[in-house]
Design a protein around this motif. Structure first.
Motif, PDB file in Angstrom:
ATOM      1  N   VAL A 442       0.846  -1.209   0.000  1.00 12.01           N
ATOM      2  CA  VAL A 442       0.000   0.000   0.000  1.00 12.01           C
ATOM      3  C   VAL A 442       0.872   1.246   0.000  1.00 12.01           C
ATOM      4  O   VAL A 442       0.679   2.167  -0.812  1.00 12.01           O
ATOM      5  CB  VAL A 442      -0.936  -0.013   1.230  1.00 12.01           C
ATOM      6  CG1 VAL A 442      -1.730   1.294   1.301  1.00 12.01           C
ATOM      7  CG2 VAL A 442      -1.863  -1.214   1.168  1.00 12.01           C
ATOM      8  N   TRP A 443       1.866   1.277   0.914  1.00 10.96           N
ATOM      9  CA  TRP A 443       2.760   2.427   0.979  1.00 10.96           C
ATOM     10  C   TRP A 443       3.570   2.563  -0.307  1.00 10.96           C
ATOM     11  O   TRP A 443       3.889   3.680  -0.736  1.00 10.96           O
ATOM     12  CB  TRP A 443       3.690   2.316   2.176  1.00 10.96           C
ATOM     13  CG  TRP A 443       3.095   2.844   3.442  1.00 10.96           C
ATOM     14  CD1 TRP A 443       2.786   2.149   4.567  1.00 10.96           C
ATOM     15  CD2 TRP A 443       2.697   4.195   3.703  1.00 10.96           C
ATOM     16  NE1 TRP A 443       2.237   2.976   5.511  1.00 10.96           N
ATOM     17  CE2 TRP A 443       2.175   4.238   5.015  1.00 10.96           C
ATOM     18  CE3 TRP A 443       2.735   5.378   2.948  1.00 10.96           C
ATOM     19  CZ2 TRP A 443       1.697   5.406   5.596  1.00 10.96           C
ATOM     20  CZ3 TRP A 443       2.269   6.553   3.526  1.00 10.96           C
ATOM     21  CH2 TRP A 443       1.748   6.558   4.829  1.00 10.96           C
ATOM     22  N   ARG A 444       3.909   1.427  -0.934  1.00 10.82           N
ATOM     23  CA  ARG A 444       4.687   1.479  -2.167  1.00 10.82           C
ATOM     24  C   ARG A 444       3.909   2.204  -3.260  1.00 10.82           C
ATOM     25  O   ARG A 444       4.453   3.003  -4.018  1.00 10.82           O
ATOM     26  CB  ARG A 444       5.034   0.059  -2.618  1.00 10.82           C
ATOM     27  CG  ARG A 444       6.103   0.000  -3.708  1.00 10.82           C
ATOM     28  CD  ARG A 444       6.284  -1.411  -4.209  1.00 10.82           C
ATOM     29  NE  ARG A 444       6.552  -2.344  -3.121  1.00 10.82           N
ATOM     30  CZ  ARG A 444       6.469  -3.654  -3.259  1.00 10.82           C
ATOM     31  NH1 ARG A 444       6.112  -4.187  -4.404  1.00 10.82           N
ATOM     32  NH2 ARG A 444       6.739  -4.433  -2.232  1.00 10.82           N
ATOM     33  N   ARG A 445       2.601   1.932  -3.339  1.00  6.81           N
ATOM     34  CA  ARG A 445       1.775   2.611  -4.352  1.00  6.81           C
ATOM     35  C   ARG A 445       1.632   4.093  -4.027  1.00  6.81           C
ATOM     36  O   ARG A 445       1.651   4.939  -4.927  1.00  6.81           O
ATOM     37  CB  ARG A 445       0.406   1.936  -4.421  1.00  6.81           C
ATOM     38  CG  ARG A 445       0.468   0.534  -5.026  1.00  6.81           C
ATOM     39  CD  ARG A 445      -0.873  -0.157  -4.973  1.00  6.81           C
ATOM     40  NE  ARG A 445      -0.795  -1.499  -5.565  1.00  6.81           N
ATOM     41  CZ  ARG A 445      -1.783  -2.375  -5.544  1.00  6.81           C
ATOM     42  NH1 ARG A 445      -2.939  -2.065  -4.943  1.00  6.81           N
ATOM     43  NH2 ARG A 445      -1.630  -3.559  -6.112  1.00  6.81           N
ATOM     44  N   ILE A 446       1.480   4.395  -2.738  1.00  6.30           N
ATOM     45  CA  ILE A 446       1.383   5.805  -2.341  1.00  6.30           C
ATOM     46  C   ILE A 446       2.682   6.531  -2.679  1.00  6.30           C
ATOM     47  O   ILE A 446       2.673   7.652  -3.204  1.00  6.30           O
ATOM     48  CB  ILE A 446       1.078   5.918  -0.831  1.00  6.30           C
ATOM     49  CG1 ILE A 446      -0.323   5.383  -0.528  1.00  6.30           C
ATOM     50  CG2 ILE A 446       1.205   7.374  -0.364  1.00  6.30           C
ATOM     51  CD1 ILE A 446      -0.644   5.316   0.950  1.00  6.30           C
ATOM     52  N   MET A 447       3.816   5.880  -2.404  1.00  5.02           N
ATOM     53  CA  MET A 447       5.109   6.502  -2.675  1.00  5.02           C
ATOM     54  C   MET A 447       5.357   6.657  -4.168  1.00  5.02           C
ATOM     55  O   MET A 447       6.036   7.595  -4.592  1.00  5.02           O
ATOM     56  CB  MET A 447       6.229   5.686  -2.032  1.00  5.02           C
ATOM     57  CG  MET A 447       6.223   5.711  -0.510  1.00  5.02           C
ATOM     58  SD  MET A 447       6.153   7.381   0.188  1.00  5.02           S
ATOM     59  CE  MET A 447       7.640   8.111  -0.483  1.00  5.02           C
ATOM     60  N   ASN A 448       4.825   5.735  -4.995  1.00  6.27           N
ATOM     61  CA  ASN A 448       4.959   5.885  -6.441  1.00  6.27           C
ATOM     62  C   ASN A 448       4.261   7.153  -6.906  1.00  6.27           C
ATOM     63  O   ASN A 448       4.797   7.915  -7.720  1.00  6.27           O
ATOM     64  CB  ASN A 448       4.362   4.669  -7.165  1.00  6.27           C
ATOM     65  CG  ASN A 448       5.289   3.475  -7.138  1.00  6.27           C
ATOM     66  OD1 ASN A 448       6.487   3.616  -6.908  1.00  6.27           O
ATOM     67  ND2 ASN A 448       4.754   2.294  -7.358  1.00  6.27           N
TER      68      ASN A 448
END
Length: 478
Positions: A442-448
């Motif tokens: 989830v955080w990876r998508r937000i960071m993208n």
């Protein structure tokens, strides 16, 4: 009917020819090296005194990561050298990578001088053979963002295929580690330091292109603010200084991504750190100054205020960069402290950003971001209070005159909040999210999304600060 048959055979031949030049059969990607810069001699290639037949070469159009995912890259020729000679992977800091992709740190000479060797264990764990490192193929691997140093004693096994056997039930695959390069004058191989790749970092697709457009917008915004006299007040000068620092930071970052900083990687890395820190401090200064202006009864700025701001920003950034440099200089060769060093010029040209390296970037940024959020909140509360008082006064006047109407949605106020949030740099707070949290899907998508936004930050700044009505009016009047 002869012509269609010839066409069919030709197409079939082209398909098989193309396939024959593709991936090398029965060869692991991590057993190959890039030989694009090696000239072909008859039907073979000479790589580090190893004659490689053309049958062990192939064209690759991708780069493979440790999690077996692939990234499309420019077509290049690779050779399966590890099928001819045992291989060993040794890390190479980014500051020593040459334009041709080789590592220029003089490791080969060091290995020959110290007569370094390693015990090569057969795959069935029955035979140990002492092999000099000079008789092995040295593959220079890159440091990655989440690397951690691990110390091994003589209780490990280095298998023929490059896998490390740490214990009966623990193995480290060859793509998951590389040996630290500057340890062969000690008690190696009884004591060995390896760099374990804990995660893989990807460059988001299209980020370089977006960043290029963003840099152009930074230049246009700076030019407009310098051209219009009324914008060259203290607030405008602080904004310009922040944009200039961010522009230089992203310019170095872009040049690092496209690999044109070979030879000046370390100076570029310290410059990147300096301007990154300076841009964050300037956001803090802008936030403080905007809040001070909003809540102050006086509209005049002291003539020396910008000079004081400048001295504070540049001195603080220079002091932190100096500390960064001294820490690297004193403890770079102390492997026990490696996980806690900034390591400029090891992972690309920038400071290592990991959980242990938070004190160099994320720590100061988090402190500054906390102040920015606090001052934005206070500024927003103040603006809403003033706007509320004005609306209340206007409503009372309409009530007295018998003209009671609806209070309209104040889009200008919310647009001002948006500009304030951008100028005060609220979104940069997301960059301080710990690396461990970024591994969460989830955080990876937000960071993208955040990474794309920050790559396009110059475009956002240009739209909100230059393409607004008041700035365009001043531009036309100048």
């Amino acid at each position: 009917m002869r012509l269609p048959t010839e066409i069919f055979c030709t197409v079939l031949l082209l398909i098989f020819t193309n396939h024959s030049n593709a991936d090398i059969p029965d060869c692991n990607y991590y057993d190959t090296v890039d030989i694009s810069n090696v000239e072909r001699q008859n039907d073979s290639y000479l790589y580090d005194d190893i004659r490689i037949p053309a049958s062990l070469t192939g064209d690759y159009e991708y780069k493979q990561y440790r999690d077996l995912s692939r990234e499309p890259v420019k077509k290049h020729l690779r050779a399966c050298v590890c099928s001819l000679r045992p291989c060993i992977r040794i890390c190479c800091p980014a500051k020593y990578i040459l334009a041709n992709g080789k590592c220029g740190d003089g490791l080969q000479e060091e290995l020959a001088r110290y007569e370094s060797y390693i015990y090569l264990t057969s795959m069935n764990l029955t035979i140990d053979e002492r092999v000099p490192l000079t008789e092995m193929t040295i593959i220079r691997d890159h440091f990655l963002a989440c690397d951690e140093m691990m110390h091994l004693t003589d209780e490990y096994d280095y298998l023929e295929d490059g896998t490390l056997r740490i214990s009966d039930d623990r193995y480290i695959e060859k793509q998951e580690y590389c040996l630290y390069p500057y340890q062969f004058n000690s008690d190696f191989p009884k004591s060995m330091w390896i760099v374990v790749h804990r995660c893989t970092t990807y460059l988001t697709p299209g980020s370089n292109e977006i960043l290029t457009i963003s840099l152009i917008c930074y230049i246009l915004t700076i030019a407009v603010y310098l051209y219009i006299t009324k914008l060259r007040n203290v607030t405008g000068k602080c904004i310009i200084s922040s944009i200039i620092s961010r522009f230089i930071q992203f310019l170095i970052w872009l040049l690092d991504n496209i690999g044109v900083l070979n030879g000046i990687c370390s100076p570029a890395g310290y410059s990147l750190y300096f301007f990154r820190l300076a841009s964050n401090i300037w956001l803090f200064v802008v936030s403080y100054h905007v809040w001070k202006r909003l809540t102050s009864l006086s509209r005049d700025d002291p003539t020396c205020r910008f000079q004081l701001y400048s001295a504070f920003v540049w001195t603080t950034a220079a002091l932190m960069t100096g500390i960064n440099y001294m820490v690297n200089l004193m403890w770079e060769n102390d492997l026990s402290k490696w996980n806690w060093l900034p390591l400029v010029g090891f992972i690309k040209c920038s400071v290592k950003e990991t959980e242990s390296g938070w004190v160099y970037i994320s720590g100061p940024s988090l402190v500054l971001s906390t102040f920015n959020v606090a001052m934005f909140t206070m500024a927003a509360i103040y603006i809403r209070k003033v706007k509320g008082d004005i609306k209340k006064f206007a409503y009372e006047e309409e009530e007295e005159e018998g003209r009671i109407g609806c209070i309209n949605f104040d889009s200008q106020t919310y647009l001002r909040f948006l500009r304030l949030s951008v100028v005060m740099g609220l979104t940069w707070t997301l960059n301080d999210i710990p690396q461990s949290a970024r591994l969460n899907i989830v955080w990876r998508r937000i960071m993208n999304i955040t990474d794309y936004y920050h790559c396009a930050f110059g475009i956002v700044i240009f739209i909100l600060l230059v393409l607004k009505r008041s700035t365009l009016t001043l531009l036309m009047e100048s």
